[in-house]
Motif scaffolding. Structure first.
Motif, PDB file in Angstrom:
ATOM      1  N   LYS A 107     -20.876 -42.606 -65.793  1.00 55.63           N
ATOM      2  CA  LYS A 107     -19.885 -42.321 -66.840  1.00 55.63           C
ATOM      3  C   LYS A 107     -18.712 -41.507 -66.306  1.00 55.63           C
ATOM      4  O   LYS A 107     -17.550 -41.799 -66.625  1.00 55.63           O
ATOM      5  N   ASP A 108     -18.984 -40.503 -65.495  1.00 55.79           N
ATOM      6  CA  ASP A 108     -17.907 -39.661 -64.970  1.00 55.79           C
ATOM      7  C   ASP A 108     -16.917 -40.460 -64.130  1.00 55.79           C
ATOM      8  O   ASP A 108     -15.718 -40.196 -64.173  1.00 55.79           O
ATOM      9  N   GLN A 109     -17.410 -41.448 -63.390  1.00 54.70           N
ATOM     10  CA  GLN A 109     -16.511 -42.286 -62.584  1.00 54.70           C
ATOM     11  C   GLN A 109     -15.599 -43.105 -63.469  1.00 54.70           C
ATOM     12  O   GLN A 109     -14.409 -43.244 -63.191  1.00 54.70           O
ATOM     13  N   VAL A 110     -16.152 -43.663 -64.538  1.00 54.68           N
ATOM     14  CA  VAL A 110     -15.343 -44.473 -65.452  1.00 54.68           C
ATOM     15  C   VAL A 110     -14.287 -43.596 -66.119  1.00 54.68           C
ATOM     16  O   VAL A 110     -13.116 -43.958 -66.178  1.00 54.68           O
ATOM     17  N   VAL A 111     -14.683 -42.430 -66.586  1.00 58.41           N
ATOM     18  CA  VAL A 111     -13.746 -41.516 -67.257  1.00 58.41           C
ATOM     19  C   VAL A 111     -12.649 -41.075 -66.298  1.00 58.41           C
ATOM     20  O   VAL A 111     -11.464 -41.098 -66.636  1.00 58.41           O
ATOM     21  N   ASP A 112     -13.035 -40.687 -65.076  1.00 55.36           N
ATOM     22  CA  ASP A 112     -12.034 -40.251 -64.098  1.00 55.36           C
ATOM     23  C   ASP A 112     -11.086 -41.389 -63.740  1.00 55.36           C
ATOM     24  O   ASP A 112      -9.875 -41.189 -63.629  1.00 55.36           O
ATOM     25  N   GLY A 113     -11.629 -42.583 -63.569  1.00 56.36           N
ATOM     26  CA  GLY A 113     -10.781 -43.732 -63.250  1.00 56.36           C
ATOM     27  C   GLY A 113      -9.821 -44.061 -64.369  1.00 56.36           C
ATOM     28  O   GLY A 113      -8.645 -44.356 -64.144  1.00 56.36           O
ATOM     29  N   PHE A 114     -10.297 -43.983 -65.596  1.00 55.30           N
ATOM     30  CA  PHE A 114      -9.459 -44.288 -66.743  1.00 55.30           C
ATOM     31  C   PHE A 114      -8.347 -43.252 -66.883  1.00 55.30           C
ATOM     32  O   PHE A 114      -7.235 -43.574 -67.274  1.00 55.30           O
ATOM     33  N   SER A 115      -8.633 -42.013 -66.537  1.00 51.55           N
ATOM     34  CA  SER A 115      -7.636 -40.956 -66.704  1.00 51.55           C
ATOM     35  C   SER A 115      -6.594 -40.936 -65.589  1.00 51.55           C
ATOM     36  O   SER A 115      -5.572 -40.272 -65.722  1.00 51.55           O
ATOM     37  N   MET A 127      -4.394 -43.080 -64.782  1.00 53.27           N
ATOM     38  CA  MET A 127      -3.082 -43.543 -65.232  1.00 53.27           C
ATOM     39  C   MET A 127      -2.397 -42.524 -66.135  1.00 53.27           C
ATOM     40  O   MET A 127      -1.213 -42.656 -66.425  1.00 53.27           O
ATOM     41  N   LEU A 128      -3.134 -41.502 -66.581  1.00 51.88           N
ATOM     42  CA  LEU A 128      -2.579 -40.527 -67.520  1.00 51.88           C
ATOM     43  C   LEU A 128      -2.289 -39.177 -66.892  1.00 51.88           C
ATOM     44  O   LEU A 128      -1.661 -38.324 -67.520  1.00 51.88           O
ATOM     45  N   THR A 129      -2.726 -38.954 -65.663  1.00 49.47           N
ATOM     46  CA  THR A 129      -2.651 -37.638 -65.039  1.00 49.47           C
ATOM     47  C   THR A 129      -1.257 -37.034 -65.099  1.00 49.47           C
ATOM     48  O   THR A 129      -1.095 -35.874 -65.451  1.00 49.47           O
ATOM     49  N   ASP A 130      -0.235 -37.791 -64.783  1.00 53.10           N
ATOM     50  CA  ASP A 130       1.127 -37.261 -64.767  1.00 53.10           C
ATOM     51  C   ASP A 130       1.846 -37.422 -66.098  1.00 53.10           C
ATOM     52  O   ASP A 130       3.002 -37.032 -66.226  1.00 53.10           O
ATOM     53  N   ARG A 131       1.178 -37.998 -67.078  1.00 57.59           N
ATOM     54  CA  ARG A 131       1.845 -38.303 -68.340  1.00 57.59           C
ATOM     55  C   ARG A 131       1.357 -37.469 -69.511  1.00 57.59           C
ATOM     56  O   ARG A 131       1.912 -37.558 -70.599  1.00 57.59           O
TER      57      ARG A 131
END
Length: 191
Positions: free
Chosen positions: A127-135, A137-141
């Motif tokens: 789960k943590d890998q999926v959440v980190d991967g999904f985030s 694209m949002l890190t700088d936004r």
């Protein structure tokens, strides 16, 4: 990680305008809308999409399609399941985009949409890998506190989907019933 799961940025190097995280066993889904400088993230209840208006639209589209058999009715009937699938998905996507305020009259500026279905193989990934991967694209936004809040929400939704997902042998048991011997079973297109 998001790039591995979704195919990464679009060919132009950008992430999609809208990303939908669909959880098949839940009554809500996550919407990430990056069309504006300030990213809009929301959890949308499925009943805002799958309502009476949606079902009437599907019925209307399918009714029209069903009557198009022409001079090859058997061939037409054999292709109906795939066409029905297209109708169900297309009408659902139109309803989702309508709820997000997309202007369908401006065809040159329709958003690029990626649908990320979180089930099966995705649930096998930690789960943590999926959440980190999904985030990614949002890190700088997003503001870091907002990002953390949405990472927790996505993690919660993944956990709920994992708990709702039936064990493999239960799914197999459901498909191996006497109904599978129904005479209409021969109409399935096996090509």
């Amino acid at each position: 990680m998001f790039e591995e799961l979704s195919g990464g940025p679009l060919p132009n190097g950008r992430y999609p305008d809208i990303t939908l995280a669909i959880f098949p066993h839940l009554r809500e889904f996550l919407v990430v809308d990056t069309r504006e400088p300030q990213v809009a993230i929301s959890v949308m209840p499925t009943d805002t999409v799958f309502n009476d208006e949606y079902y009437r639209a599907v019925e209307s589209e399918f009714g029209s399609l069903l009557r198009e058999g022409g001079d090859r009715p058997f061939l037409h009937l054999m292709h109906l399941p795939g066409q029905l699938d297209d109708i169900l998905r297309g009408v659902a996507m139109n309803f989702i985009l309508d709820r997000l305020g997309v202007n369908f009259h401006d065809e040159d500026n329709l958003p690029e949409v990626v649908v990320f279905v979180i089930s099966g193989p995705t649930l096998a990934i930690p789960k943590d890998q999926v959440v980190d991967g999904f985030s990614e694209m949002l890190t700088d936004r997003l503001d870091p506190s907002d990002l953390e809040r949405w990472k927790r929400k996505l993690g919660d939704l993944i956990q709920l989907e994992t708990e709702a997902f039936p064990p493999t042998n239960e799914v197999l048991g459901e498909t191996m019933t006497n109904e599978s011997l129904d005479p209409y079973y021969i109409w399935q297109n096996r090509n």
